[in-house]
Design an enzyme around this catalytic site. Structure first.
Site, PDB file in Angstrom:
ATOM      1  N   LEU A 139      26.721  47.735 -46.958  1.00 17.76           N
ATOM      2  CA  LEU A 139      26.286  47.128 -45.695  1.00 17.76           C
ATOM      3  C   LEU A 139      25.036  46.293 -45.889  1.00 17.76           C
ATOM      4  O   LEU A 139      24.761  45.384 -45.108  1.00 17.76           O
ATOM      5  CB  LEU A 139      25.998  48.226 -44.653  1.00 17.76           C
ATOM      6  CG  LEU A 139      27.219  48.987 -44.151  1.00 17.76           C
ATOM      7  CD1 LEU A 139      26.794  50.200 -43.319  1.00 17.76           C
ATOM      8  CD2 LEU A 139      28.112  48.073 -43.326  1.00 17.76           C
ATOM      9  N   PHE A 144      14.156  50.240 -50.573  1.00 18.69           N
ATOM     10  CA  PHE A 144      14.212  51.385 -51.484  1.00 18.69           C
ATOM     11  C   PHE A 144      15.621  51.765 -51.928  1.00 18.69           C
ATOM     12  O   PHE A 144      15.818  52.800 -52.543  1.00 18.69           O
ATOM     13  CB  PHE A 144      13.559  52.605 -50.824  1.00 18.69           C
ATOM     14  CG  PHE A 144      12.097  52.391 -50.523  1.00 18.69           C
ATOM     15  CD1 PHE A 144      11.204  52.105 -51.543  1.00 18.69           C
ATOM     16  CD2 PHE A 144      11.621  52.452 -49.226  1.00 18.69           C
ATOM     17  CE1 PHE A 144       9.861  51.892 -51.282  1.00 18.69           C
ATOM     18  CE2 PHE A 144      10.277  52.246 -48.951  1.00 18.69           C
ATOM     19  CZ  PHE A 144       9.396  51.954 -49.982  1.00 18.69           C
ATOM     20  N   LYS A 259      10.416  44.389 -33.040  1.00 15.94           N
ATOM     21  CA  LYS A 259      10.638  42.987 -33.427  1.00 15.94           C
ATOM     22  C   LYS A 259      12.115  42.856 -33.767  1.00 15.94           C
ATOM     23  O   LYS A 259      12.789  43.868 -34.036  1.00 15.94           O
ATOM     24  CB  LYS A 259       9.772  42.593 -34.622  1.00 15.94           C
ATOM     25  CG  LYS A 259      10.003  43.474 -35.818  1.00 15.94           C
ATOM     26  CD  LYS A 259       9.108  43.090 -36.966  1.00 15.94           C
ATOM     27  CE  LYS A 259       9.293  44.077 -38.106  1.00 15.94           C
ATOM     28  NZ  LYS A 259       8.518  43.793 -39.280  1.00 15.94           N
ATOM     29  N   ASP A 275      14.527  51.331 -36.579  1.00 13.80           N
ATOM     30  CA  ASP A 275      13.496  51.498 -37.592  1.00 13.80           C
ATOM     31  C   ASP A 275      12.282  52.154 -36.965  1.00 13.80           C
ATOM     32  O   ASP A 275      11.720  51.623 -36.013  1.00 13.80           O
ATOM     33  CB  ASP A 275      13.111  50.133 -38.154  1.00 13.80           C
ATOM     34  CG  ASP A 275      12.202  50.275 -39.342  1.00 13.80           C
ATOM     35  OD1 ASP A 275      11.138  50.896 -39.204  1.00 13.80           O
ATOM     36  OD2 ASP A 275      12.546  49.769 -40.422  1.00 13.80           O
TER      37      ASP A 275
END
Ligand code: AMP
Length: 399
Positions: A139, A144, A259, A275
């Site tokens: 995806l 990381f 954002k 997030d």
């Protein structure tokens, strides 16, 4: 006042829609029990052969499960729907990566990163490991590690996004605590516009996050593609964001990094906050170590003052503006300092193409004084939001 040294996230470049900025750790992304049914699509096996249609998509809200030795999936939420979606072909990327990437961590870092949701005190899940899943298509790649679409092997088969994080890279970037906090916060959130984190497990080198699969991908990409959104689309996103933020604040969580790059889209195009890298438990009236994309920072953070959940109100105003205009309101091509100054002065210029109702809402959110910003329930009652909201009765026919 030059605050640039305090910024630990890069600002976005001018014309920022063209380039995604790295999210700070960007750990958690997930599926929701509110995800609507997907059309069934014949599934292909990893070998590419067609296989039986499988049910998927449902983001089971795993109820607190007793620790068990089985690798079974979380129990499905009541009333949930699971329909088939194709997970696609696995490219072997996890194994390839694992050979070349990362190293085994030891000591305190190893303890800090021994993350296993089956051992969670609050909401233990069943035990999971990589063998619990059939791997599907990649995806995306994060800072990381990679993210894959996967399906649980056990019935009922759930489709998820599995995100891999290399422990040694987390340690290198000194974000162990941030990752832990992000996971702790996200695993306890249940809202249709917040990406779910179903569980997590680890091996010697990696941490794996079982996330809700956001079927329509990144909102950022949509914004880049279209340049800006219509008033209707922008208004609906603002409505969903206000609802999600209100929920977060009711849980005493401040997001602090709203954002477009941190937003995903569910299978029905619904917005999902994905997030939690910068979120904190409120009250967080500590002095700011500046974080967040520069363009979304409120005056109180730019000026190094204490801040509260009202930083998210400001960010919602910036977001509304960016949806409608394609650029954030205080972007200044001459650099950080100029942007800071514009934010600190609330130097807001709204293009004439923006409707008077949208303008009114943006102005009410982008107030210098945090206490004067329009409260989130009022955002949801604002005429611009109400006007574009899909009525329940017409939802069936709406796209
Ligand atoms: P991240 O490390 O979170 O930035 O993820 C890297 C990329 O993987 C993102 O840019 C997305 O395109 C994709 N991705 C991450 N999480 C999900 C998810 N839950 N559902 C769908 N795609 C995702």
């Amino acid at each position: 006042m030059d605050l640039s040294t305090k910024i630990d996230k890069p600002t976005r470049l001018p014309g920022s829609l063209l380039q995604k900025q790295p999210s700070q750790t960007n750990v958690a992304k997930l599926l929701s029990k509110y995800a609507a049914p997907n059309p069934t699509i014949p599934k292909k096996t990893m070998a590419g052969k067609s296989a039986a249609v499988k049910l998927a998509v449902e983001p089971p809200a795993p109820p607190p499960l007793a620790k068990s030795n089985s690798n079974g999936p979380p129990s499905p939420a009541r009333g949930s729907t699971r329909l088939g979606i194709e997970t696609g072909r696995y490219d072997g990327g996890l194994e390839t990566d694992n050979e070349k990437r990362g190293s085994i961590v030891s000591g305190q870092a190893a303890e800090d990163l021994a993350l296993d949701s089956s051992a969670s005190r609050v909401r233990p899940t069943r035990e999971w490991n990589l063998n619990s899943f059939d791997m599907g298509r990649p995806l995306g790649k994060g800072k990381f590690g990679r993210v894959y679409m996967v399906r649980t092997k056990c019935e009922p088969k759930y489709t998820l996004a599995l995100k891999c994080l290399y422990k040694s890279e987390i340690v290198e970037h000194k974000v162990e605590k941030q990752i832990r906090r992000e996971i702790e916060i996200q695993q306890n959130l249940r809202h249709p516009n917040i990406l779910r984190l179903y569980g997590y497990f680890h091996d010697e080198k990696r941490i794996f996050l079982m996330l809700e699969f956001a079927g329509k991908g990144e909102l950022y990409k949509q914004l880049s593609k279209h340049g800006c959104f219509s008033e209707r689309r922008s208004s609906r996103y603002v409505d969903q964001m206000a609802d999600a933020l209100n929920y977060l604040h009711s849980k005493h969580v401040i997001h602090r990094d709203i954002k477009p790059e941190n937003l995903l889209l569910g299978i029905n195009g619904e917005l999902k906050i994905g997030d939690f890298g910068w979120s904190v438990h409120a009250p967080s009236n500590r002095r700011t170590t500046l974080c967040g994309t520069l363009d979304y920072l409120p005056p109180e953070m730019v000026l190094g003052k204490e801040h509260s959940e009202k930083v998210d109100y400001w960010a919602l105003g910036v977001l509304a503006y960016e949806f409608l205009c394609g650029v954030p309101p205080f972007e200044d091509l001459s650099g950080h300092t100029a942007t800071y100054k514009r934010i600190a002065k609330v130097d807001l210029k709204i293009p004439s193409k923006v409707s008077s109702e949208a303008r009114d809402l943006i102005q009410k959110l982008l107030q210098f004084d945090p206490e004067r910003r329009l409260p989130l329930p009022d955002v949801r009652r604002h005429p611009w939001v109400v006007k574009h909201r899909i009525k329940e009765s017409s939802r069936v026919n709406s796209t």
